[in-house]
Design an enzyme around this catalytic site. Structure first.
Site, mmCIF file in Angstrom:
data_model
loop_
_atom_site.group_PDB
_atom_site.id
_atom_site.type_symbol
_atom_site.label_atom_id
_atom_site.label_comp_id
_atom_site.label_asym_id
_atom_site.label_seq_id
_atom_site.Cartn_x
_atom_site.Cartn_y
_atom_site.Cartn_z
ATOM 1 N N GLY A 1 0.743 -1.327 -0.025
ATOM 2 C CA GLY A 1 -0.040 -0.080 0.001
ATOM 3 C C GLY A 1 0.943 1.350 0.013
ATOM 4 O O GLY A 1 0.637 2.425 -0.723
ATOM 5 N N THR A 2 2.051 1.165 0.855
ATOM 6 C CA THR A 2 2.908 2.661 0.757
ATOM 7 C C THR A 2 3.431 2.927 -0.577
ATOM 8 O O THR A 2 3.413 3.912 -1.091
ATOM 9 C CB THR A 2 3.968 2.162 1.888
ATOM 10 O OG1 THR A 2 3.410 2.002 3.141
ATOM 11 C CG2 THR A 2 4.877 3.198 1.849
ATOM 12 N N ASN B 1 -7.987 4.578 8.957
ATOM 13 C CA ASN B 1 -7.276 3.699 9.568
ATOM 14 C C ASN B 1 -7.282 3.748 11.233
ATOM 15 O O ASN B 1 -7.557 2.674 11.737
ATOM 16 C CB ASN B 1 -5.964 3.279 9.375
ATOM 17 C CG ASN B 1 -4.928 4.620 8.936
ATOM 18 O OD1 ASN B 1 -5.275 5.297 8.301
ATOM 19 N ND2 ASN B 1 -3.975 4.355 9.826
ATOM 20 N N GLN C 1 -7.670 0.417 3.884
ATOM 21 C CA GLN C 1 -8.785 -0.096 4.922
ATOM 22 C C GLN C 1 -10.079 -0.282 4.480
ATOM 23 O O GLN C 1 -10.733 -1.367 5.083
ATOM 24 C CB GLN C 1 -8.786 1.086 6.152
ATOM 25 C CG GLN C 1 -7.601 1.142 6.946
ATOM 26 C CD GLN C 1 -7.024 0.098 7.699
ATOM 27 O OE1 GLN C 1 -8.103 -0.865 8.296
ATOM 28 N NE2 GLN C 1 -6.016 -0.117 8.064
ATOM 29 N N HIS D 1 -2.326 -7.403 2.676
ATOM 30 C CA HIS D 1 -2.342 -7.820 3.882
ATOM 31 C C HIS D 1 -3.474 -7.278 4.861
ATOM 32 O O HIS D 1 -3.642 -7.841 5.965
ATOM 33 C CB HIS D 1 -0.862 -7.790 4.531
ATOM 34 C CG HIS D 1 -0.616 -6.149 4.956
ATOM 35 N ND1 HIS D 1 -0.590 -5.822 6.258
ATOM 36 C CD2 HIS D 1 -0.245 -5.207 4.251
ATOM 37 C CE1 HIS D 1 -0.252 -4.585 6.294
ATOM 38 N NE2 HIS D 1 -0.002 -4.339 5.136
ATOM 39 N N THR E 1 11.073 -7.245 -11.160
ATOM 40 C CA THR E 1 10.403 -8.421 -11.242
ATOM 41 C C THR E 1 9.217 -8.574 -10.235
ATOM 42 O O THR E 1 9.431 -8.312 -8.979
ATOM 43 C CB THR E 1 11.288 -9.617 -11.128
ATOM 44 O OG1 THR E 1 12.221 -9.592 -12.093
ATOM 45 C CG2 THR E 1 10.492 -11.078 -11.178
ATOM 46 N N CYS F 1 3.517 7.170 23.562
ATOM 47 C CA CYS F 1 4.198 7.986 24.287
ATOM 48 C C CYS F 1 5.542 7.692 24.181
ATOM 49 O O CYS F 1 6.151 6.325 24.580
ATOM 50 C CB CYS F 1 3.551 7.478 25.715
ATOM 51 S SG CYS F 1 4.381 8.165 27.202
HETATM 52 C C1 LIG Z 1 -1.683 -0.278 6.085
HETATM 53 C C2 LIG Z 1 -2.061 0.931 5.194
HETATM 54 C C3 LIG Z 1 -1.478 1.494 4.312
HETATM 55 C C4 LIG Z 1 0.015 0.892 3.927
HETATM 56 O O1 LIG Z 1 0.022 -0.063 3.444
HETATM 57 P P1 LIG Z 1 1.383 -1.105 3.501
HETATM 58 O O2 LIG Z 1 0.854 -2.342 2.502
HETATM 59 O O3 LIG Z 1 1.280 -1.664 4.801
HETATM 60 O O4 LIG Z 1 2.450 -0.245 3.049
HETATM 61 C C5 LIG Z 1 -1.671 2.698 3.652
HETATM 62 N N1 LIG Z 1 -2.812 3.297 4.181
HETATM 63 C C6 LIG Z 1 -3.654 2.963 4.802
HETATM 64 C C7 LIG Z 1 -4.795 3.547 5.114
HETATM 65 C C8 LIG Z 1 -3.393 1.626 5.757
HETATM 66 O O5 LIG Z 1 -4.253 1.270 6.570
#
Ligand SMILES: *Cc1c(COP(=O)(O)O)cnc(C)c1O
Length: 389
Positions: free
Chosen positions: A72-73, A153, A181, A203, A239, A331
């Site tokens: 996702g990142t 999230n 999410q 994931h 790849t 914290c």
């Molecule tokens: C988990 C998450 C990501 C990042 O995804 P990864 O696959 O962990 O890099 C991006 N945006 C949101 C809203 C997420 O919850």
């Protein structure tokens, strides 16, 4: 060790059907889909089947609109930086919201810091909603991209993406949404939403980690963020992680078939959770952060603030009982750094410091919640005694 896991927003276990689907791609079907030999071409065929499945999952018109990434990142980075670089001659202004995931926020910061872009961070109301009127007035002649997440999230807010994307389209501005999410928890399609780009990650819906996808509407240009080969129609070099892509596609297919039942189950569990938490009202003032449960809130998300209590202390005590949840604020060495989301909804610090996110999954049941509430009762009493309140 019987862990009770209330942290599905952080990640989810890979389903056994998904592992089974992935398995052959580590051995017999190991070939590189870019190879021209027979085995390579067979792998390429499987890759394209997976692309079709993800396109179907997202309601995309064409499979070629899906770009596979390493999560996702990466997909968020590709959307933000890829569009920014491709369209910078039309303007260098981007609009996002204050409560985006750091993958979006820090991509924006990068563009500001190194490439001279200007970014407007839209505020949100006390439940985390972006106002369409605010978005409308933030659009300028040099705005090239708007990125607002479908579902948050931390506090579960589901944004009015259709309306927001419509405003973008009227102004001829591209619209990206982070649906990481939302995927596997909400019924949506890129067509209905009217977005130009959309991010998902395997994931978060019982697929493998380190794989994601970016939907890119046909015709939209992207400058690739990896320099290398011509994989993914020159949008993402390297790849492809074929076993992971196969796994994500399988997870998507499974959740797509079960989505209505899953949403109903999570909604009911969420209601039960909140009703049980009510019973702690005599012990502590507990606030639900984010929208009212219902159509505008993720059914898995419960974000609670325990007034005058330390969230970290509650979490630590829960973990001793093998209950997993997530902190709302971190914290660090005695100084509390409030999460940017809690700050954006203006949560008072007496609440913010005691914030915990519980995220449900279909693997949770009412018994898990009963056990949690029982343990919370003991923990809160003990912490209050320590605090003398
Ligand atoms: C988990 C998450 C990501 C990042 O995804 P990864 O696959 O962990 O890099 C991006 N945006 C949101 C809203 C997420 O919850």
């Amino acid at each position: 060790m019987n862990e009770i896991y209330f942290d599905s927003a952080a990640t989810t276990p890979v389903r056994k059907e998904v592992v089974a689907a992935m398995q052959p791609f580590y051995n017999e079907l190991f070939a590189n889909p870019a190879s021209s030999h027979l085995a390579g071409q067979s792998a390429a065929g499987k890759l394209e089947d997976a692309r079709e499945k993800i396109a179907d999952f997202l309601g995309a018109a064409k499979a070629e609109e899906i770009v596979f990434t390493a999560g996702g990142t990466e997909a968020d980075n590709l959307a933000l930086k890829g569009v920014a670089l491709a369209y910078q001659n039309q303007g260098k202004h981007i609009i996002t919201s204050a409560i985006e995931h750091h993958a979006v926020l820090n991509s924006c910061k990068f563009l500001e810091k190194y490439l001279g872009f200007e970014v407007t961070y839209l505020p949100v109301d006390k439940n985390g909603f972006v106002s369409p009127a605010d978005l409308k007035s933030a659009i300028r002649a040099d705005t090239i991209l708007i990125s607002i997440m479908l579902a948050n999230n931390e506090i579960g807010t589901i944004q009015p993406i259709q309306r927001l994307a419509d405003l973008a389209s009227q102004a001829n501005v591209l619209f990206h949404t982070d649906a990481v999410q939302a995927a596997g928890q909400l019924n949506f399609s890129v067509k209905e939403l009217g977005v130009d780009l959309l991010t998902i990650a395997g994931h978060k819906f019982n697929g493998p980690k380190g794989v994601g996808a970016l939907y890119v509407r046909k015709g939209i240009k992207l400058v690739p963020q990896m320099s290398g080969g011509s994989q993914e129609r020159k949008r993402r070099a390297g790849t492809v992680n074929l076993p992971a892509v196969i796994g994500m596609a399988k997870a998507a297919e499974l959740v797509q078939n079960e989505l209505t039942a899953k949403i109903n189950y999570l909604t009911e569990l969420n209601q039960y959770f909140l009703a049980e938490i009510e019973k702690l009202a005599d012990l502590a003032e507990i606030k639900l952060n984010g929208p009212e449960p219902g159509i505008n809130r993720l059914p898995a998300n419960i974000n609670l603030s325990f007034k005058d209590l330390a969230g970290e202390a509650i979490l630590f005590n829960l973990s001793l009982k093998n209950i997993a949840a997530a902190a709302g604020s971190a914290c660090a060495s005695g100084s509390l750094s409030m999460s940017h989301v809690l700050e954006a909804i203006n949560l008072e610090s007496v609440f913010a410091e005691g914030t915990i996110r519980f995220s449900l999954s279909i693997n949770n049941n009412k018994k898990d919640i009963d056990f949690l509430v029982e343990e919370l009762t003991t923990i809160i009493k003990r912490l209050k005694n320590l605090n003398n309140i």
